[in-house]
Design a protein around this motif. Structure first.
Motif, PDB file in Angstrom:
ATOM      1  N   THR A 157      -5.813   8.226 -14.652  1.00 40.15           N
ATOM      2  CA  THR A 157      -4.996   7.158 -15.495  1.00 40.15           C
ATOM      3  C   THR A 157      -5.594   5.944 -15.205  1.00 40.15           C
ATOM      4  O   THR A 157      -6.428   5.667 -14.691  1.00 40.15           O
ATOM      5  N   GLN A 158      -4.795   4.743 -15.771  1.00 39.78           N
ATOM      6  CA  GLN A 158      -5.251   3.363 -15.741  1.00 39.78           C
ATOM      7  C   GLN A 158      -5.167   2.828 -14.221  1.00 39.78           C
ATOM      8  O   GLN A 158      -6.193   2.229 -13.750  1.00 39.78           O
ATOM      9  N   LEU A 159      -4.337   3.195 -13.480  1.00 36.52           N
ATOM     10  CA  LEU A 159      -4.158   3.008 -12.202  1.00 36.52           C
ATOM     11  C   LEU A 159      -4.999   3.527 -11.351  1.00 36.52           C
ATOM     12  O   LEU A 159      -5.604   2.823 -10.488  1.00 36.52           O
ATOM     13  N   GLN A 191      -7.956   2.010  -8.680  1.00 37.07           N
ATOM     14  CA  GLN A 191      -8.278   2.564  -7.607  1.00 37.07           C
ATOM     15  C   GLN A 191      -9.341   2.985  -7.093  1.00 37.07           C
ATOM     16  O   GLN A 191     -10.084   2.528  -6.379  1.00 37.07           O
ATOM     17  N   VAL A 216      -4.652  -3.062 -17.472  1.00 42.09           N
ATOM     18  CA  VAL A 216      -3.453  -3.143 -16.438  1.00 42.09           C
ATOM     19  C   VAL A 216      -2.486  -2.250 -16.955  1.00 42.09           C
ATOM     20  O   VAL A 216      -1.921  -2.185 -18.103  1.00 42.09           O
ATOM     21  N   PRO A 217      -1.927  -1.200 -16.225  1.00 41.97           N
ATOM     22  CA  PRO A 217      -1.077  -0.218 -16.501  1.00 41.97           C
ATOM     23  C   PRO A 217       0.378  -0.684 -16.985  1.00 41.97           C
ATOM     24  O   PRO A 217       0.595  -2.004 -16.571  1.00 41.97           O
ATOM     25  N   TYR A 256       4.185   1.155 -12.473  1.00 43.34           N
ATOM     26  CA  TYR A 256       3.487   1.537 -11.288  1.00 43.34           C
ATOM     27  C   TYR A 256       4.743   1.985 -10.281  1.00 43.34           C
ATOM     28  O   TYR A 256       5.846   1.712 -10.565  1.00 43.34           O
ATOM     29  N   VAL A 302       5.344  -3.062 -15.139  1.00 41.28           N
ATOM     30  CA  VAL A 302       4.691  -4.215 -14.496  1.00 41.28           C
ATOM     31  C   VAL A 302       5.314  -5.419 -14.988  1.00 41.28           C
ATOM     32  O   VAL A 302       5.482  -5.658 -16.280  1.00 41.28           O
ATOM     33  N   ALA A 338      -3.505  -5.481  -7.113  1.00 38.91           N
ATOM     34  CA  ALA A 338      -3.351  -3.946  -6.944  1.00 38.91           C
ATOM     35  C   ALA A 338      -3.220  -3.941  -5.316  1.00 38.91           C
ATOM     36  O   ALA A 338      -4.120  -4.369  -4.535  1.00 38.91           O
ATOM     37  N   GLU A 388       2.534  -0.116  -5.678  1.00 32.81           N
ATOM     38  CA  GLU A 388       0.995  -0.085  -5.960  1.00 32.81           C
ATOM     39  C   GLU A 388       0.441  -1.384  -6.831  1.00 32.81           C
ATOM     40  O   GLU A 388      -0.646  -1.731  -6.626  1.00 32.81           O
ATOM     41  N   ILE A 389       1.411  -2.313  -7.180  1.00 33.06           N
ATOM     42  CA  ILE A 389       1.148  -3.410  -7.909  1.00 33.06           C
ATOM     43  C   ILE A 389       2.081  -4.576  -7.432  1.00 33.06           C
ATOM     44  O   ILE A 389       3.459  -4.185  -7.307  1.00 33.06           O
ATOM     45  N   LEU A 410      -2.237   2.096  -2.740  1.00 34.77           N
ATOM     46  CA  LEU A 410      -3.056   2.539  -3.470  1.00 34.77           C
ATOM     47  C   LEU A 410      -4.434   3.207  -2.488  1.00 34.77           C
ATOM     48  O   LEU A 410      -5.135   3.873  -2.796  1.00 34.77           O
TER      49      LEU A 410
END
Length: 446
Positions: free
Chosen positions: A2-4, A8, A24-25, A28, A62, A73, A180-181, A419
């Motif tokens: 995944t983007q996140l 990470q 950026v996802p 989150y 987000v 992050a 997470e963000i 994260l």
């Protein structure tokens, strides 16, 4: 991946600078309370309200990045008492704060949502910055203080805590650090101390800055060398930093704790004068409506026994209702009671004769301005003040972490991993860490 997950992995690989080139996802995971659940504890006493029932880990969008802001992050965060208040919807549901903030401007309207992502601490990596941000860039490893301020009023330009639109991020604003963000104003950011892990670096923020202003700053008690400082809850999240500041600044702390285990932690920090209030069985209240001045006197006598006959120059107050009468009594003539938080209740009662006839002062103190927060973080970075992290939970168990704090079943600070997949990551300066390892770990396993 995944983007996140890509973000990470870049951070875990020591390639934080690469996050600026990663997308950026759209969403989150964040720890939330929900507006449709604010009545879930109706009829229960505060002590019976369970944060595990009200704190959820939800997938949320987000938020839009505005001017002067940053997306971070979040590798780790921590529990503060304001998250406990949020989780039990006291003294009011925080959605009232979000609604009021949302009326300020179209940009602030983003915060007025049917869910509230909570948390007022973080350590992590800058993902993106908004228009007008010059001091920070994607890839910077940071911690955040929790002062959210608009600074369009003249009132805040001498002391930002006096700004008419001053708020606590993650409590009176949305998109907090238990996630997470996180979304912050860029002037909340400070450099991550390079000798600490993510969870260690995340834990001091709110309480360290609060203790600095309350005890050290001219805006607080303006502590000096040799001052006798009575510190309630001296091994707790806030008191553990007050104890360190007293010792580091040449003052004489008198540490009030509630168990032999907590007394042992204070001794480990270097404190010598300790009162175990449970062992002494102080009962400052005869009933729900009447205090017992004889217990104040017995408490004052115990302090003088420890100090060689001296009363406290400063009382570091934060329990509030339960202890405030005793605090006003105990301070020396001309002494200072500096207060915040009121975790045992906001409606303080005290005998004003001891205040006015003895020329004592009560000072209200709330968090810290950016300069005070920066100075407090600088002392952490230099290894002069240390994290007081005792235990860390994964994001999914934030409710249990908050319950620990709610029931005072913790020591120092309780951390939360976001994260960061495990503890012990993020150290960039092993040599400095080795010099301070015992102090860094003083609260571990307590």
């Amino acid at each position: 991946m995944t983007q996140l997950g890509e973000i990470q992995q870049a951070i875990l690989n020591g390639e934080s600078a690469a996050v600026g080139s990663l997308p950026v996802p759209e969403s989150y995971r964040g720890v939330t309370v929900r507006a449709d659940e604010v009545d879930m504890f109706e009829g229960l006493e505060s002590r019976d309200k369970d944060p595990r029932k009200s704190l959820h880990v939800d997938e949320v969008p987000v938020p839009e990045l505005g001017p002067g802001e940053a997306l971070v992050a979040v590798m780790a965060s921590a529990i503060n008492y304001n998250t406990v208040w949020t989780s039990i919807f006291e003294p009011i549901p925080t959605f009232k704060f979000l609604k009021k903030y949302g009326k300020l401007s179209p940009l602030a309207k983003r915060h007025d949502l049917p869910y509230h992502v909570v948390g007022s601490d973080l350590a992590g990596v800058v993902l993106r910055t908004g228009v007008g941000v010059h001091n920070w860039k994607p890839g910077d490893e940071v911690v955040a203080h929790c002062l959210n301020v608009e600074l369009e009023s003249p009132d805040g330009h001498n002391d930002t805590m006096l700004d008419t639109e001053q708020r606590i991020w993650g409590f009176e604003t949305n998109f907090g650090g238990l996630a997470e963000i996180a979304l912050v104003k860029a002037n909340q950011l400070m450099p991550k101390p390079d000798h600490l892990t993510w969870e260690e670096a995340a834990s001091p923020g709110l309480v360290n800055s609060t203790a600095y202003r309350q005890l050290v700053s001219r805006n607080g008690a303006d502590m000096k060398q040799g001052d006798v400082v009575l510190i309630w809850g001296a091994s707790g999240g806030l008191g553990s930093y007050a104890t360190q500041y007293a010792l580091n600044g040449g003052a004489i702390p008198v540490c009030v704790v509630s168990s032999p285990e907590k007394a042992a932690i204070c001794r480990k920090l270097g404190a010598e004068l300790i009162i175990d209030r449970s062992a002494e069985d102080y009962k400052f209240w005869k009933s729900d409506t009447e205090q017992d001045p004889k217990e104040w006197q017995r408490f004052g006598a115990k302090i003088r026994e420890l100090t060689g006959g001296e009363d406290p120059d400063i009382v570091f107050e934060h329990p509030g209702r339960e202890t405030f009468g005793a605090s006003v009594y105990a301070a020396r003539k001309g002494g200072t009671i500096v207060t915040c938080a009121s975790t045992s209740g906001y409606m303080h009662q005290y005998d004003n004769r001891y205040l006015w006839m003895n020329l004592k002062r009560i000072i209200g103190s709330h968090f810290a301005n950016y300069r005070e927060s920066w100075e407090a973080n600088r002392l952490i970075a230099k290894g002069l003040i240390h994290p007081t992290l005792s235990k860390t939970y994964p994001l999914e168990e934030t409710g249990q972490a908050a319950l620990d704090v709610h029931r005072n079943a913790h020591q120092g600070k309780v951390g939360v991993l976001a994260l960061a997949p495990q503890e012990g990551l993020g150290v960039r300066n092993e040599e400095k860490r080795a010099k301070h390892l015992d102090a860094i770990n003083a609260f571990r396993g307590a």
